[in-house]
Motif scaffolding. Structure first.
Motif, PDB file in Angstrom:
ATOM      1  N   ARG A   1       1.729 -10.657   2.487  1.00 10.99           N
ATOM      2  CA  ARG A   1       1.772  -9.444   1.441  1.00 10.99           C
ATOM      3  C   ARG A   1       1.824  -8.327   2.046  1.00 10.99           C
ATOM      4  NH1 ARG A   1      -2.895  -8.860  -1.678  1.00 10.99           N
ATOM      5  NH2 ARG A   1      -4.211 -10.222  -0.395  1.00 10.99           N
ATOM      6  N   ASP A   2       1.207  -8.053   3.245  1.00 10.86           N
ATOM      7  CA  ASP A   2       1.380  -6.906   3.823  1.00 10.86           C
ATOM      8  C   ASP A   2       2.768  -6.287   3.958  1.00 10.86           C
ATOM      9  OD1 ASP A   2      -1.523  -6.862   4.369  1.00 10.86           O
ATOM     10  OD2 ASP A   2      -1.352  -7.176   6.253  1.00 10.86           O
ATOM     11  N   HIS A   3       3.713  -7.184   4.403  1.00 10.13           N
ATOM     12  CA  HIS A   3       5.044  -6.931   4.620  1.00 10.13           C
ATOM     13  C   HIS A   3       5.529  -6.366   3.281  1.00 10.13           C
ATOM     14  CE1 HIS A   3       9.176  -6.625   5.994  1.00 10.13           C
ATOM     15  NE2 HIS A   3       9.440  -7.468   5.125  1.00 10.13           N
ATOM     16  N   ALA A   4       5.314  -7.221   2.100  1.00 11.43           N
ATOM     17  CA  ALA A   4       5.992  -6.931   0.886  1.00 11.43           C
ATOM     18  C   ALA A   4       5.399  -5.525   0.331  1.00 11.43           C
ATOM     19  CB  ALA A   4       5.797  -8.123  -0.141  1.00 11.43           C
ATOM     20  N   ASP A   5       4.164  -5.507   0.551  1.00 17.03           N
ATOM     21  CA  ASP A   5       3.413  -4.311  -0.102  1.00 17.03           C
ATOM     22  C   ASP A   5       3.804  -2.959   0.701  1.00 17.03           C
ATOM     23  OD1 ASP A   5       1.901  -6.075  -1.514  1.00 17.03           O
ATOM     24  OD2 ASP A   5       0.206  -5.879  -0.605  1.00 17.03           O
ATOM     25  N   SER A   6       4.066  -3.025   1.958  1.00 21.47           N
ATOM     26  CA  SER A   6       4.540  -1.575   2.810  1.00 21.47           C
ATOM     27  C   SER A   6       5.893  -1.628   2.553  1.00 21.47           C
ATOM     28  CB  SER A   6       4.166  -2.199   4.265  1.00 21.47           C
ATOM     29  OG  SER A   6       2.922  -2.483   4.280  1.00 21.47           O
TER      30      SER A   6
ATOM     31  N   SER B   1       5.909   2.792  -4.916  1.00 20.00           N
ATOM     32  CA  SER B   1       4.641   3.192  -4.290  1.00 20.00           C
ATOM     33  C   SER B   1       4.224   2.269  -3.087  1.00 20.00           C
ATOM     34  CB  SER B   1       3.684   3.192  -5.269  1.00 20.00           C
ATOM     35  OG  SER B   1       4.092   4.057  -6.326  1.00 20.00           O
ATOM     36  N   PRO B   2       5.029   2.219  -1.925  1.00 16.71           N
ATOM     37  CA  PRO B   2       4.461   1.223  -1.051  1.00 16.71           C
ATOM     38  C   PRO B   2       3.154   1.916  -0.350  1.00 16.71           C
ATOM     39  CG  PRO B   2       6.260   2.921  -0.195  1.00 16.71           C
ATOM     40  CD  PRO B   2       6.036   3.116  -1.524  1.00 16.71           C
ATOM     41  N   LEU B   3       2.471   0.592   0.281  1.00 20.23           N
ATOM     42  CA  LEU B   3       1.388   1.052   0.996  1.00 20.23           C
ATOM     43  C   LEU B   3       1.713   1.946   2.207  1.00 20.23           C
ATOM     44  CD1 LEU B   3      -1.852   0.358   1.961  1.00 20.23           C
ATOM     45  CD2 LEU B   3      -0.738  -1.504   3.324  1.00 20.23           C
TER      46      LEU B   3
END
Ligand code: DC
Length: 241
Positions: free
Chosen positions: A184-189, A194-196
């Motif tokens: 999830r972190d990889h996908a969200d960033s 609007s990436p993390l």
């Protein structure tokens, strides 16, 4: 910037001037929710969990058999879905076609698909608009991935909280959840919309070795320096006689 955009942006700024927003961003299982809820209680502000909004829509999409990768079908779904964000006990609540999916928001299939669904641009536009509505009426502590960078870029109160990956994994496991947080972190960033990211004016707090109260105390100290009044820990507070 067109006149219409300028007018909208002024209106957003005025709304933000009237009410305060504390933005708390960070990756999965960094402790955002517990910290944001406690902080909101101490400040007497409304607590808004923006991740719950993306989770609620993901839950509804999955139960309707829509492929979370199919952006065209999700866009179509969004034309008909009635998404209502309101408040219950000073916390945000989301209803989809009058159903409150609160008890399903941490289901395994929601954990697995929420990053895919939250990369749909139209969904982000709809939910960001709803997030901004809250500030018209309330002071907020809002947590998420893009609150300081995109939703309320003008707020002077931005925090980015993080913890070492193995600490975050342990936290999720202790909650009895199966959540592929690294994926999830990889996908969200890495997503386009609007990436993390760490907003450039955010204060970064590593929560790996801190309790919830420890993190809240750090944030509270910062906020007091900036002129806000923050009460002490909630359990320790005595009723006024
Ligand atoms: O905070 P959370 O883990 O409950 O969020 C679930 C997902 O929602 C997260 O993996 C990405 C998405 N999300 C987002 O894209 N933007 C936000 N402001 C909050 C969450």
């Amino acid at each position: 910037m067109t006149a219409q955009k300028q007018a909208r942006s002024n209106c957003e700024m005025r709304a933000q001037d009237r009410h305060i927003v504390i933005a708390i961003d960070g990756p999965a299982a960094s402790g955002k929710s517990s910290v944001a809820r406690e902080l909101a209680g101490r400040l007497g502000f409304v607590y808004v969990n923006s991740g719950a909004m993306y989770r609620a829509v993901t839950w509804d999409i999955l139960r309707r058999g829509i492929d979370p990768r199919d952006h065209a079908r999700i866009d179509n779904y969004l034309k008909r879905a009635r998404i209502v964000c309101d408040l219950q006990n000073n916390e945000s609540r989301i209803l989809i076609n009058d159903i409150d999916p609160a008890e399903h928001l941490r289901d395994d299939n929601v954990n697995n698909s929420v990053s895919l669904v939250s990369s749909v641009l139209r969904l982000r536009q709809i939910l960001v608009e709803k997030m901004r509505y809250y500030v018209r009426d309330y002071d907020l502590v809002m947590e998420g991935r893009d609150i300081g960078s995109v939703v309320f870029p003008d707020t002077p109160f931005k925090f980015y909280i993080d913890a070492l990956p193995d600490v975050r994994l342990r936290r999720r496991a202790a909650e009895g959840q199966r959540d592929e947080i690294a994926n999830r972190d990889h996908a969200d960033s890495s997503r386009r919309a609007s990436p993390l990211v760490i907003a450039k004016d955010a204060e970064v707090i590593d929560t790996s070795n801190l309790s919830i109260q420890g993190v809240v105390s750090k944030i509270a100290a910062r906020l007091r320096k900036k002129g806000l009044r923050v009460a002490g820990p909630r359990e320790a507070r005595q009723p006024l006689l």
